[in-house]
Design a protein around this motif. Structure first.
Motif, PDB file in Angstrom:
ATOM      1  N   ASN A  20      59.006  27.133  17.019  1.00  0.00           N
ATOM      2  CA  ASN A  20      60.498  27.458  16.938  1.00  0.00           C
ATOM      3  C   ASN A  20      61.080  26.311  16.206  1.00  0.00           C
ATOM      4  O   ASN A  20      62.273  26.288  15.780  1.00  0.00           O
ATOM      5  CB  ASN A  20      61.211  27.514  18.597  1.00  0.00           C
ATOM      6  CG  ASN A  20      60.565  28.859  19.296  1.00  0.00           C
ATOM      7  OD1 ASN A  20      60.243  29.640  18.657  1.00  0.00           O
ATOM      8  ND2 ASN A  20      60.720  28.629  20.495  1.00  0.00           N
ATOM      9  N   SER A  65      59.087  33.289  22.751  1.00  0.00           N
ATOM     10  CA  SER A  65      59.067  32.730  24.058  1.00  0.00           C
ATOM     11  C   SER A  65      57.539  33.070  24.364  1.00  0.00           C
ATOM     12  O   SER A  65      56.837  34.282  23.862  1.00  0.00           O
ATOM     13  CB  SER A  65      59.957  33.383  24.945  1.00  0.00           C
ATOM     14  OG  SER A  65      59.891  34.836  25.076  1.00  0.00           O
ATOM     15  N   TRP A  84      53.836  37.248  25.197  1.00  0.00           N
ATOM     16  CA  TRP A  84      54.829  36.523  24.053  1.00  0.00           C
ATOM     17  C   TRP A  84      55.769  37.555  23.604  1.00  0.00           C
ATOM     18  O   TRP A  84      55.698  38.850  23.421  1.00  0.00           O
ATOM     19  CB  TRP A  84      53.956  35.790  22.905  1.00  0.00           C
ATOM     20  CG  TRP A  84      53.116  36.667  22.116  1.00  0.00           C
ATOM     21  CD1 TRP A  84      52.089  36.961  22.552  1.00  0.00           C
ATOM     22  CD2 TRP A  84      53.701  37.428  21.067  1.00  0.00           C
ATOM     23  NE1 TRP A  84      51.779  38.024  21.279  1.00  0.00           N
ATOM     24  CE2 TRP A  84      52.616  38.099  20.324  1.00  0.00           C
ATOM     25  CE3 TRP A  84      54.655  37.484  20.246  1.00  0.00           C
ATOM     26  CZ2 TRP A  84      52.648  39.107  19.557  1.00  0.00           C
ATOM     27  CZ3 TRP A  84      55.003  38.034  18.981  1.00  0.00           C
ATOM     28  CH2 TRP A  84      53.895  38.893  18.609  1.00  0.00           C
TER      29      TRP A  84
END
Length: 134
Positions: A20, A65, A84
């Motif tokens: 990220n 995530s 995920w």
């Protein structure tokens, strides 16, 4: 940015944070040098191809995530089962949704840190990560 994992159950969170961040070099550190990524069933890649596959996903600008389901450890090896998802809107306004349940293997290195040895993002599901043609 978070250090590399001290425990195998931390590897997915370290991966997600570094993914990220958009920092490809930081993400590459989550893998052993000879690690394998399986971006599509039956097609493992390593080295520059592994990093290129991750880079294509990072360039979407959509966060990942992760939710570890199981971690099975035996000495310096661990099997991780991780749900995920990459879900959101890319910079061009296109909806992006890719998800899976990974079956991954991590190993503790001589420095005590855990890294991916095998990253199989879709487990037994027949999907694929983005390719150059996608």
């Amino acid at each position: 940015m978070r250090e590399l994992a001290d425990r195998p159950e931390e590897v997915p969170a370290v991966f997600a944070e570094r993914f990220n961040s958009g920092d490809a070099t930081a993400l590459a550190q989550v893998y052993e040098d000879a690690a394998v990524l399986v971006p599509q069933p039956g097609t493992p890649v390593s080295g520059p191809d592994l990093h290129a596959a991750n880079s294509r996903l990072q360039k979407l600008g959509v966060p990942i995530s992760v939710r570890p389901q199981h971690v099975y450890r035996n000495g310096d090896l661990a099997l991780l089962i991780v749900d995920w998802a990459i879900d959101g809107t890319d910079p061009q306004g296109q909806a992006v949704h890719v998800e899976g349940t990974a079956t991954d293997v991590a190993r503790r290195g001589s420095d005590g840190r855990w890294r991916y040895v095998i990253d199989n993002p879709f487990g037994t599901r027949a999907q694929q990560l983005l390719t150059e043609d996608t």
